[in-house]
Design an enzyme around this catalytic site. Structure first.
Site, PDB file in Angstrom:
ATOM      1  N   ASP A 172      92.244  40.430  10.508  1.00 23.05           N
ATOM      2  CA  ASP A 172      90.881  41.066   9.553  1.00 23.05           C
ATOM      3  C   ASP A 172      90.154  41.720  10.508  1.00 23.05           C
ATOM      4  O   ASP A 172      90.537  42.977  10.555  1.00 23.05           O
ATOM      5  CB  ASP A 172      90.352  39.379   9.013  1.00 23.05           C
ATOM      6  CG  ASP A 172      88.724  39.401   7.969  1.00 23.05           C
ATOM      7  OD1 ASP A 172      88.859  39.683   7.481  1.00 23.05           O
ATOM      8  OD2 ASP A 172      87.334  39.531   9.198  1.00 23.05           O
ATOM      9  N   ARG A 173      88.868  41.018  10.743  1.00 20.98           N
ATOM     10  CA  ARG A 173      88.316  42.461  11.889  1.00 20.98           C
ATOM     11  C   ARG A 173      89.211  42.470  13.504  1.00 20.98           C
ATOM     12  O   ARG A 173      89.124  43.357  13.538  1.00 20.98           O
ATOM     13  CB  ARG A 173      87.061  41.776  12.074  1.00 20.98           C
ATOM     14  CG  ARG A 173      86.160  42.104  11.380  1.00 20.98           C
ATOM     15  CD  ARG A 173      85.935  43.468  10.395  1.00 20.98           C
ATOM     16  NE  ARG A 173      84.654  44.769  11.140  1.00 20.98           N
ATOM     17  CZ  ARG A 173      85.038  45.459  10.472  1.00 20.98           C
ATOM     18  NH1 ARG A 173      85.321  45.822   9.435  1.00 20.98           N
ATOM     19  NH2 ARG A 173      84.024  46.695  11.297  1.00 20.98           N
ATOM     20  N   HIS A 189      93.044  33.984   2.363  1.00 20.57           N
ATOM     21  CA  HIS A 189      92.994  35.028   3.965  1.00 20.57           C
ATOM     22  C   HIS A 189      93.644  34.574   4.908  1.00 20.57           C
ATOM     23  O   HIS A 189      93.303  34.930   5.349  1.00 20.57           O
ATOM     24  CB  HIS A 189      91.631  35.691   3.377  1.00 20.57           C
ATOM     25  CG  HIS A 189      90.923  36.462   4.136  1.00 20.57           C
ATOM     26  ND1 HIS A 189      91.156  38.058   4.670  1.00 20.57           N
ATOM     27  CD2 HIS A 189      90.257  36.745   5.225  1.00 20.57           C
ATOM     28  CE1 HIS A 189      91.013  38.393   5.433  1.00 20.57           C
ATOM     29  NE2 HIS A 189      89.936  37.905   6.230  1.00 20.57           N
ATOM     30  N   TYR A 243      80.675  44.739  12.187  1.00 22.25           N
ATOM     31  CA  TYR A 243      80.555  45.870  10.751  1.00 22.25           C
ATOM     32  C   TYR A 243      80.063  46.811  11.104  1.00 22.25           C
ATOM     33  O   TYR A 243      80.261  47.660  10.028  1.00 22.25           O
ATOM     34  CB  TYR A 243      80.093  45.025   9.281  1.00 22.25           C
ATOM     35  CG  TYR A 243      80.727  43.529   9.397  1.00 22.25           C
ATOM     36  CD1 TYR A 243      81.736  44.231   8.151  1.00 22.25           C
ATOM     37  CD2 TYR A 243      80.750  43.105   9.713  1.00 22.25           C
ATOM     38  CE1 TYR A 243      82.885  42.777   7.833  1.00 22.25           C
ATOM     39  CE2 TYR A 243      82.129  41.765   9.917  1.00 22.25           C
ATOM     40  CZ  TYR A 243      82.967  42.098   8.275  1.00 22.25           C
ATOM     41  OH  TYR A 243      84.320  40.871   8.564  1.00 22.25           O
ATOM     42  N   HIS A 263      79.635  42.769   1.639  1.00 17.60           N
ATOM     43  CA  HIS A 263      79.629  42.502   2.818  1.00 17.60           C
ATOM     44  C   HIS A 263      79.998  43.200   4.003  1.00 17.60           C
ATOM     45  O   HIS A 263      78.778  43.367   5.523  1.00 17.60           O
ATOM     46  CB  HIS A 263      80.230  41.042   3.432  1.00 17.60           C
ATOM     47  CG  HIS A 263      81.835  41.048   3.876  1.00 17.60           C
ATOM     48  ND1 HIS A 263      82.264  40.765   2.757  1.00 17.60           N
ATOM     49  CD2 HIS A 263      82.693  41.349   4.824  1.00 17.60           C
ATOM     50  CE1 HIS A 263      84.310  41.297   2.813  1.00 17.60           C
ATOM     51  NE2 HIS A 263      84.137  41.168   3.852  1.00 17.60           N
ATOM     52  N   TRP A 264      80.877  44.608   3.977  1.00 14.80           N
ATOM     53  CA  TRP A 264      80.580  45.534   4.722  1.00 14.80           C
ATOM     54  C   TRP A 264      79.730  46.025   4.693  1.00 14.80           C
ATOM     55  O   TRP A 264      79.054  46.542   5.471  1.00 14.80           O
ATOM     56  CB  TRP A 264      82.408  45.959   4.005  1.00 14.80           C
ATOM     57  CG  TRP A 264      83.204  45.613   4.928  1.00 14.80           C
ATOM     58  CD1 TRP A 264      84.021  44.096   5.096  1.00 14.80           C
ATOM     59  CD2 TRP A 264      84.374  46.506   4.984  1.00 14.80           C
ATOM     60  NE1 TRP A 264      85.458  44.754   5.136  1.00 14.80           N
ATOM     61  CE2 TRP A 264      85.466  45.800   5.375  1.00 14.80           C
ATOM     62  CE3 TRP A 264      84.596  47.907   5.300  1.00 14.80           C
ATOM     63  CZ2 TRP A 264      86.843  46.744   6.126  1.00 14.80           C
ATOM     64  CZ3 TRP A 264      85.725  48.166   5.470  1.00 14.80           C
ATOM     65  CH2 TRP A 264      86.956  48.072   5.904  1.00 14.80           C
TER      66      TRP A 264
END
Length: 281
Positions: A98-99, A263, A201, A143-144
């Site tokens: 993910d991030r 996820h 983000y 959400h980004w």
């Protein structure tokens, strides 16, 4: 949780990182995603530690690592090369989810002499996502754009963290593991951590995309072998019909496979994930 691992606070110059370290053998760095902390790896790290030195930090801004204000992936990459040097590792494999995947990709691009192998879990370069952004992406990954409104988003989330982060089937003590869930709960109820995660983000839409676009314009690619794993029960595979074509722009040596998981594959399918990672590391 993390039996046999040490828990440390390591000053890497621009930030102080909370880090778990355990095992012995070739070093491997595990980078978590949003909104988790390093404890998301608690089912994976012990399996890898049987024959690897496993390093699991909280990313800057996340968990109990410090919040220096700069949440660019380039800054995170600097943290990690300094962290691994402090631990005595000049070359190492990197796994990012993910991030953490965005940070791992930047680490491999900016420091090719340090990264021997790269595994990207449910991720692509930020620039690759944004270059293909359409209404379907914006709806699925809204959400980004919400979190990038850093101060406003953080104020709204901090008014009721459980409304934004709670209520998902995979965010329960049973699914996550009790101690991992408690660490996650502590993070999402800390206003400074929420503000910093939103800053991550914001950096993604601004400086991170700029860095990725510069690399693409200069034909710069990831030099080491890449394993790109995506969750069959999440939506990355739905958003991109041809992941091979996307990755071909960023690396020449890439394997792409799916994991039968949602996820958070480190929590939901740790044994399958470790089996896949061992094909690379």
């Amino acid at each position: 949780m993390f039996e046999g691992f040490s828990l440390r606070r390591i000053d890497v110059g621009e930030a102080v990182l909370r880090v778990r370290v355990g095992g012995a053998g070739p070093p491997i760095l595990l980078l978590h995603g949003h909104p988790r902390t390093h404890t998301t790896w608690h089912r994976v790290a012990p399996l890898l530690a049987t024959d690897h030195t496993v390093v699991c930090p909280d990313l800057r801004g996340y968990g109990e690592s410090s919040k220096p204000g700069d949440y660019s992936k380039r800054a995170m990459a600097r943290d990690f090369v300094r962290l691994m040097s402090a631990l005595g590792h000049e070359e190492f494999a990197v796994v990012g989810h993910d991030r953490g995947a965005a940070a791992a990709i930047r680490l491999a691009l900016d420091h090719p002499a340090r990264v021997t192998k790269l595994a990207v879990l449910d991720g692509l370069p930020i620039g690759a996502h944004l270059a293909r952004c359409d209404a379907r992406f914006a709806q699925a990954w809204y959400h980004w754009f919400f979190l990038a409104q850093q101060d406003l988003a953080a104020a709204m989330i901090n008014a009721d963290p459980d409304l934004f982060y709670g209520g998902r089937y995979h965010d329960t003590p049973l699914a996550m593991g009790v101690e991992n869930w408690a660490d996650f709960q502590k993070a999402i109820h800390d206003p400074e951590t929420v503000l910093a995660m939103c800053g991550d983000y914001r950096a993604g839409l601004e400086i991170d995309r700029q860095h990725d676009d510069e690399d693409r314009a200069n034909g710069r690619k990831i030099a080491c072998p890449v394993l790109a794993l995506w969750s069959a029960k999440d939506d990355l595979g739905d958003l991109y019909e041809n992941l091979d074509a996307v990755w071909a722009e960023w690396a020449d040596d890439v394997q792409i496979r799916s994991i039968d998981s949602g996820h958070h594959m480190a929590e939901e399918a740790p044994v399958e994930l470790v089996r896949e990672l061992r094909t690379l590391v």
